[in-house]
Design a protein around this motif. Structure first.
Motif, mmCIF file in Angstrom:
data_model
loop_
_atom_site.group_PDB
_atom_site.id
_atom_site.type_symbol
_atom_site.label_atom_id
_atom_site.label_comp_id
_atom_site.label_asym_id
_atom_site.label_seq_id
_atom_site.Cartn_x
_atom_site.Cartn_y
_atom_site.Cartn_z
ATOM 1 N N ARG A 1 -6.546 17.403 12.583
ATOM 2 C CA ARG A 1 -6.759 16.745 13.866
ATOM 3 C C ARG A 1 -8.096 17.144 14.469
ATOM 4 O O ARG A 1 -8.582 18.246 14.238
ATOM 5 N N VAL A 2 -8.664 16.245 15.250
ATOM 6 C CA VAL A 2 -9.883 16.544 15.997
ATOM 7 C C VAL A 2 -9.489 17.265 17.283
ATOM 8 O O VAL A 2 -8.725 16.735 18.098
ATOM 9 N N GLN A 3 -10.024 18.456 17.473
ATOM 10 C CA GLN A 3 -9.699 19.256 18.645
ATOM 11 C C GLN A 3 -10.608 18.945 19.831
ATOM 12 O O GLN A 3 -10.172 18.943 20.967
ATOM 13 N N GLN A 4 -11.892 18.692 19.536
ATOM 14 C CA GLN A 4 -12.854 18.396 20.598
ATOM 15 C C GLN A 4 -14.089 17.764 19.990
ATOM 16 O O GLN A 4 -14.506 18.125 18.888
ATOM 17 N N VAL A 5 -14.682 16.817 20.688
ATOM 18 C CA VAL A 5 -15.943 16.194 20.292
ATOM 19 C C VAL A 5 -16.926 16.342 21.443
ATOM 20 O O VAL A 5 -16.590 16.068 22.598
ATOM 21 N N GLY A 6 -18.139 16.780 21.133
ATOM 22 C CA GLY A 6 -19.146 16.920 22.190
ATOM 23 C C GLY A 6 -20.446 17.434 21.629
ATOM 24 O O GLY A 6 -20.581 17.706 20.432
ATOM 25 N N SER A 7 -21.429 17.577 22.505
ATOM 26 C CA SER A 7 -22.710 18.148 22.119
ATOM 27 C C SER A 7 -22.522 19.631 21.827
ATOM 28 O O SER A 7 -21.516 20.239 22.220
ATOM 29 N N PRO A 8 -23.468 20.259 21.117
ATOM 30 C CA PRO A 8 -23.345 21.700 20.889
ATOM 31 C C PRO A 8 -23.151 22.496 22.176
ATOM 32 O O PRO A 8 -22.327 23.418 22.215
ATOM 33 N N ALA A 9 -23.879 22.131 23.236
ATOM 34 C CA ALA A 9 -23.734 22.851 24.510
ATOM 35 C C ALA A 9 -22.344 22.653 25.100
ATOM 36 O O ALA A 9 -21.737 23.595 25.636
ATOM 37 N N GLN A 10 -21.816 21.433 25.015
ATOM 38 C CA GLN A 10 -20.477 21.170 25.536
ATOM 39 C C GLN A 10 -19.413 21.941 24.758
ATOM 40 O O GLN A 10 -18.502 22.521 25.342
ATOM 41 N N ILE A 11 -19.542 21.946 23.431
ATOM 42 C CA ILE A 11 -18.564 22.640 22.599
ATOM 43 C C ILE A 11 -18.607 24.143 22.865
ATOM 44 O O ILE A 11 -17.568 24.806 22.957
#
Length: 363
Positions: A218-228
């Protein structure tokens, strides 16, 4: 990059391999990969990232769901029917061919004119900075050079999407760092959508426009490196991306209570009940025990603790601090000239918290 231009759309994709009907390699995956984006699938071994890459490439077909490229469905299409190329961890260069012949192979299969193939080979060699090595065989190249040839061969057919399956993992540390820069340069100069698979957090943070963190299909989170990194949404992401501290607290009556260790004004009125909070080691500040009381009287949140260990790393020092009622906390301080006080093992200290650095985790 236009955020509205979706190159790849993965819609409710589930993958179950034959012989394991109760084990979902991918479980209802949905995500968009934008045009001209360096997109990374990041996660531990067995999380499903390579399976998803193979579905995009056409080496596997999804059990359920759909994958679209520029709006057109890829389901049922064979790998050679898709405008997609893959660079594997092993590079898979033809050992009997020269560098130039390896690069020319794809355009030749596309039956391009000889003059066009020659021009493409010259362009690709220049792009990967191997112009003088076109006549060499793969065995005469270093690992980094072979990696560049594999990239040039994959780019020579002008794919719509380039897939990279842990393609830097076979290189030593210094070469890997150099190739991280090179990969990002190539993506930027070619304008091709790159989808990169890795388990290495540093690679993902260094190269990516966006990252999809995966776990257990499953995908846990998607975002920019800074967001992650700065705003993880759950315990897995917070723990997997870099180093983090997890603090237990209770939010009630406008106060964030850390038990016997201390308390602070509630940073967010929506927080209620028992909470798990994440805070990065570099966002914590160590202060002498005698200074803690003064800071608390000024409204700062300072948790009481004891230094249990320290590791000197040259550019910084990492302290392990035991906070009463909490797991061992890691605190990273820079060793700049005139830096704050240096502490020793056994010292009583205060751990100053910045409310802006605290991230509430969903689980």
């Amino acid at each position: 990059m236009n955020p509205l231009a979706v190159a790849i759309r993965v819609a409710q994709v589930t993958m179950v391999y034959p012989g394991a009907p109760n084990d979902k390699a991918l479980d209802n995956i949905g995500l968009d990969i934008f045009e001209n984006e360096f997109f990374t699938l990041l996660g531990p071994s067995g999380c499903g990232k390579t399976t998803l890459l193979r579905l995009i490439a056409g080496f596997e077909q999804p059990t359920r769901g759909e994958i679209r490229l520029d709006g057109a469905s890829l389901v049922g299409k064979l790998p050679f029917e898709r405008p997609v190329n893959t660079v594997f961890q092993s590079y898979a260069l033809f050992p009997h061919m020269t560098v130039a012949q390896n690069i020319a192979f794809g355009p030749q299969m596309q039956r391009k004119p000889a003059a066009q193939i020659k021009a493409t080979v010259e362009k690709m060699l220049a792009l990967v900075r191997l112009t003088e090595l076109g006549a060499r065989k793969p065995a005469q190249l270093s690992g980094g050079q072979q990696q560049r040839v594999a990239l040039a061969r994959a780019l020579a057919t002008h794919p719509r999407v380039l897939l990279l399956d842990e393609s830097l993992s076979a290189l030593d540390l210094q070469l890997r760092k150099e190739m991280q820069v090179e990969l990002k340069r190539l993506q930027r100069e070619t304008g091709i959508t790159f989808v990169f698979v890795t388990h290495d957090q540093e690679e993902a943070l260094t190269m990516s426009d966006r990252i999809a963190v995966m776990c257990a299909g499953r995908v846990q989170q998607v975002g920019s490196p800074a967001q992650i990194y700065d705003r993880p949404t759950n315990r897995f992401v917070a723990s997997f991306i870099g180093e983090t501290n997890l603090l237990c607290a209770t939010a009630q009556e406008g106060v964030l209570d850390f038990g016997h260790a201390g308390r602070m004004a509630l940073p967010d009125s929506s927080w209620t009940g028992p909470l798990t909070l994440a805070v990065r080691p570099e966002r914590l500040q160590l202060v002498a025990a005698e200074m803690a009381a003064a800071l608390q009287s000024q409204g700062a949140c300072v948790l009481q603790g004891t230094v249990r260990n320290l590791v000197y790393m040259g550019h910084d020092t990492t302290y392990s601090v035991q906070i009463q009622g909490q797991a061992l906390c890691s605190v990273r301080t820079q060793n700049a000239q005139g830096a704050a006080q240096v502490f020793a093992v056994g010292d009583a200290v205060g751990l100053r918290l910045d409310a802006a650095a605290l991230r509430r985790l969903n689980d």
